[in-house]
Design an enzyme around this catalytic site. Structure first.
Site, PDB file in Angstrom:
ATOM      1  N   ILE B  93       0.858  -1.186   0.000  1.00 20.12           N
ATOM      2  CA  ILE B  93       0.000   0.000   0.000  1.00 20.12           C
ATOM      3  C   ILE B  93       0.894   1.235   0.000  1.00 20.12           C
ATOM      4  O   ILE B  93       1.849   1.301   0.784  1.00 20.12           O
ATOM      5  CB  ILE B  93      -0.891   0.050   1.251  1.00 20.12           C
ATOM      6  N   CYS B  94       0.559   2.128  -0.902  1.00 18.09           N
ATOM      7  CA  CYS B  94       1.314   3.387  -0.952  1.00 18.09           C
ATOM      8  C   CYS B  94       0.574   4.413  -0.101  1.00 18.09           C
ATOM      9  O   CYS B  94      -0.378   5.063  -0.527  1.00 18.09           O
ATOM     10  CB  CYS B  94       1.416   3.866  -2.412  1.00 18.09           C
ATOM     11  N   LEU B  95       1.079   4.509   1.196  1.00 23.10           N
ATOM     12  CA  LEU B  95       0.396   5.408   2.133  1.00 23.10           C
ATOM     13  C   LEU B  95       1.468   6.062   2.997  1.00 23.10           C
ATOM     14  O   LEU B  95       2.278   5.367   3.600  1.00 23.10           O
ATOM     15  CB  LEU B  95      -0.584   4.587   3.008  1.00 23.10           C
TER      16      LEU B  95
END
Lengths: 443, 154
Positions: B93-95
């Site tokens: 996840i790109c967070l």
């Protein structure tokens, strides 16, 4: 009022160092300082925070309620729950481990049991093998003993073989054999054995020589006896011939007398009888005396070949037969054989009866008197011609010379020869048998 | 057990609060988490009225012993990876709060809320533009990725 540190989410208590940032957020000092090392921002608002713009708070907290308010209790409960959870987890873990271990233990126990069983089996097998080993050892020792015995026996046998060879084989062979032997003991054994054999053979030889000597002596004695008998026989023959001659002469004389005086045969016949009477008696006594002495000699002889006393073929009959010959006239013997009896009878008849009777009955006087009477009665010429019938279908001239055709010898010779024949074979046979027995014994 | 590390204390507290008052559509696998406090599995449902309505996702949280100073490693796992411009097909996840913008004041609950809001705010279901390249070249650990955030608005 309950204040939480947002980093560790624990309560901010009075005892702990409470720090506040420039932006007004409160944290534990350890929590804030640890975070500031990583990032110089406020965890809550991300404003810039440095060591310098952090301030310690010293709040005054009332001591009234103590730590018994709900929040404290909640946090405590949380702690306890956490601990409980962890304990449970660890307990479960341990339980699992325990179960696992138990399983393992069971497995191991089973393995141990099987191993024990195996061990027992092995032990029994081992003990059995041990026993077998023991038994085999015993057997082995026995075998060893037997082997040794066998070896000894072999050695003995070899020695004995050698001995046999020494005793039986030729000297060359023995020498050849002895060259191979180095054992002094064996050779000594051979020597002793040989010596013994030699002694034995010498003894045997001596024995045999003695026996031979004895046999020779006996042979010589026999020979002397035979010679004696032969000389006696010759003497008897001589006597017989002289008597025969006498008889013929007398016969001739009587014949001539008869021719001259045919009617008076009494005197010559009586004379003849008188003359003849003593002759056979003398002869008989003579003969019987010599014969009897011989028989007695034989019977009493010590010679092993003439043990007639013990033998079944005793000569008592002979002595009995000959003894009555002396008083023959008076005693008719029942023990005599029929032939002998007849002979004796005839002799008695000759002695008892008159010449006429004797002429007709006696076999000794059978032809001549009849012929003479015929010639006397019927034809004196014929008698002059000296031709007479002999009763065999022919005729013969009367011999002027005394002929050896007399009745007396006929009577005597059969008796003598019969007795001789009876005696000799018995003697020879028994002696031969005895000699044979002796030889067998010797062998 | 007496000496519990600060990370464990905090995780324990977080787990308790999450189980007690979970955010809507989020449930934590308490048994698994209590077995191993450093590895949590969180079930998440697509929020009704969004593109992911009726869908179910599984999130995995991995904590180090430096938590909360160190951010947790959060990825989607399982068969259903949400198709989203910030979610790669391998579950990464790109967070920003999961890496650079992480703060110790953040918690599992706040991360979950952020992801739910991220999914809910999505207007078009699609993979990130560099999905295939990233999936081929990336490290297993999403925290090792040097993220550059395409869209700060989401």
């Amino acid at each position: 009022m309950h204040i939480l540190c947002s980093i560790c989410s624990d309560l901010l208590n009075q005892a702990e160092n409470i720090y506040v940032t420039k932006c007004g957020h409160m944290f534990h000092y350890q929590c804030l300082s640890q975070w500031i090392e990583r990032s110089r921002t406020c965890p809550q608002c991300r404003n810039k925070v440095t060591e310098r713009c952090m301030y310690r708070l010293f709040p005054n907290v009332s001591n009234e309620a103590g730590g018994e308010d709900v929040a404290t209790l909640q946090s405590r409960l949380d702690d306890v729950l956490l601990k409980l959870r962890q304990h449970r987890a660890s307990c479960k873990e341990h339980e699992d481990k325990a179960a696992e271990t138990e399983a393992q233990l069971n497995k191991n126990v089973a393995i141990v049991k099987s191993l024990e069983k195996q061990l027992a089996q092995r032990e029994t097998a081992f003990s059995a093998l041990k026993e077998q080993l023991e038994y085999l050892k015993i057997q082995n020792s026995e075998t060893q003993k037997l082997k040794e015995e066998n070896e000894n026996l072999k050695k003995n046998m070899q020695t004995l073989n050698g001995l046999q060879k020494v005793l039986n084989a030729t000297s060359a062979e023995v020498e050849e054999m002895l060259e191979g032997y180095t054992d002094v003991k064996t050779v000594a054994t051979f020597a002793t054995a040989l010596k013994r054999a030699l002694c034995e053979s010498e003894n045997k030889k001596n024995d045999t020589r003695d026996r031979l000597q004895a046999v020779k002596q006996k042979l010589a004695a026999e020979k002397s006896i035979v010679a004696d008998l032969q000389s006696k026989l010759a003497l008897a023959d001589d006597r017989l011939t002289t008597i025969c001659r006498k008889y013929k002469a007398l016969k001739h004389k009587r014949k001539s007398d008869a021719l001259e005086v045919p009617c008076a045969p009494d005197s010559p016949s009586t004379s003849k009888r008188l003359k003849r009477d003593p002759d056979p008696l003398v002869d008989l006594t003579d003969n019987n005396n010599s014969f009897n002495t011989m028989v007695v000699n034989i019977e009493n002889s010590d010679s092993p070949y003439l043990r007639l006393q013990q033998s079944s073929l005793a000569l008592s009959t002979l002595t009995l037969a000959t003894q009555p010959a002396n008083p023959a006239k008076s005693l008719p013997d029942k023990n005599l054989k029929p032939s002998e009896y007849a002979v004796l009878n005839s002799a008695r008849n000759i002695q008892n009866s008159k010449p006429s009777q004797s002429k007709s009955t006696s076999i000794f006087q059978k032809k001549d008197p009849t012929k003479i009477s015929l010639s006397q009665e019927n034809d004196p010429n014929l008698s002059l011609m000296n031709i007479s019938y002999n009763g065999l279908g022919g005729h013969s001239k009367l011999d002027t010379f005394p002929t050896p055709k007399q009745p007396e010898p006929k009577t005597r010779i059969p008796r003598l020869t019969a007795k001789h024949k009876l005696k000799r074979p018995v003697q020879t046979a028994s002696s031969n048998q005895d000699i044979r027995k002796m030889l067998q014994n010797i062998d | 057990m007496a000496a519990m590390s600060p990370s464990e204390r905090r995780l324990q507290k977080e787990l308790m609060s999450l189980m007690k008052e979970p955010p809507p559509g989020v449930t934590v696998d308490g048994d698994q988490a209590s077995q191993n406090l450093t590895l949590w599995t969180v079930h998440m449902e697509g929020v009704p009225g969004t593109l992911y309505e009726g869908e179910k996702f599984v999130l995995q949280f991995k904590f180090t012993n430096k938590y909360p100073f160190d951010s947790p490693e959060v990825t989607f796992i399982g068969n259903n990876i949400p198709v989203h411009p910030h979610v790669y097909s391998n579950g990464h996840i790109c967070l920003s709060i999961l890496t650079d913008d992480w703060s110790p004041a953040l918690s599992v609950q706040s991360v979950c809320l952020s992801i739910v809001s991220m999914l809910s705010s999505c207007k078009e279901k699609k993979r990130p533009p560099d999905n295939s390249f990233y999936v081929k070249t990336c490290n297993k650990n999403p925290k090792k990725t040097k993220w550059w955030y395409h869209d700060d608005s989401v």
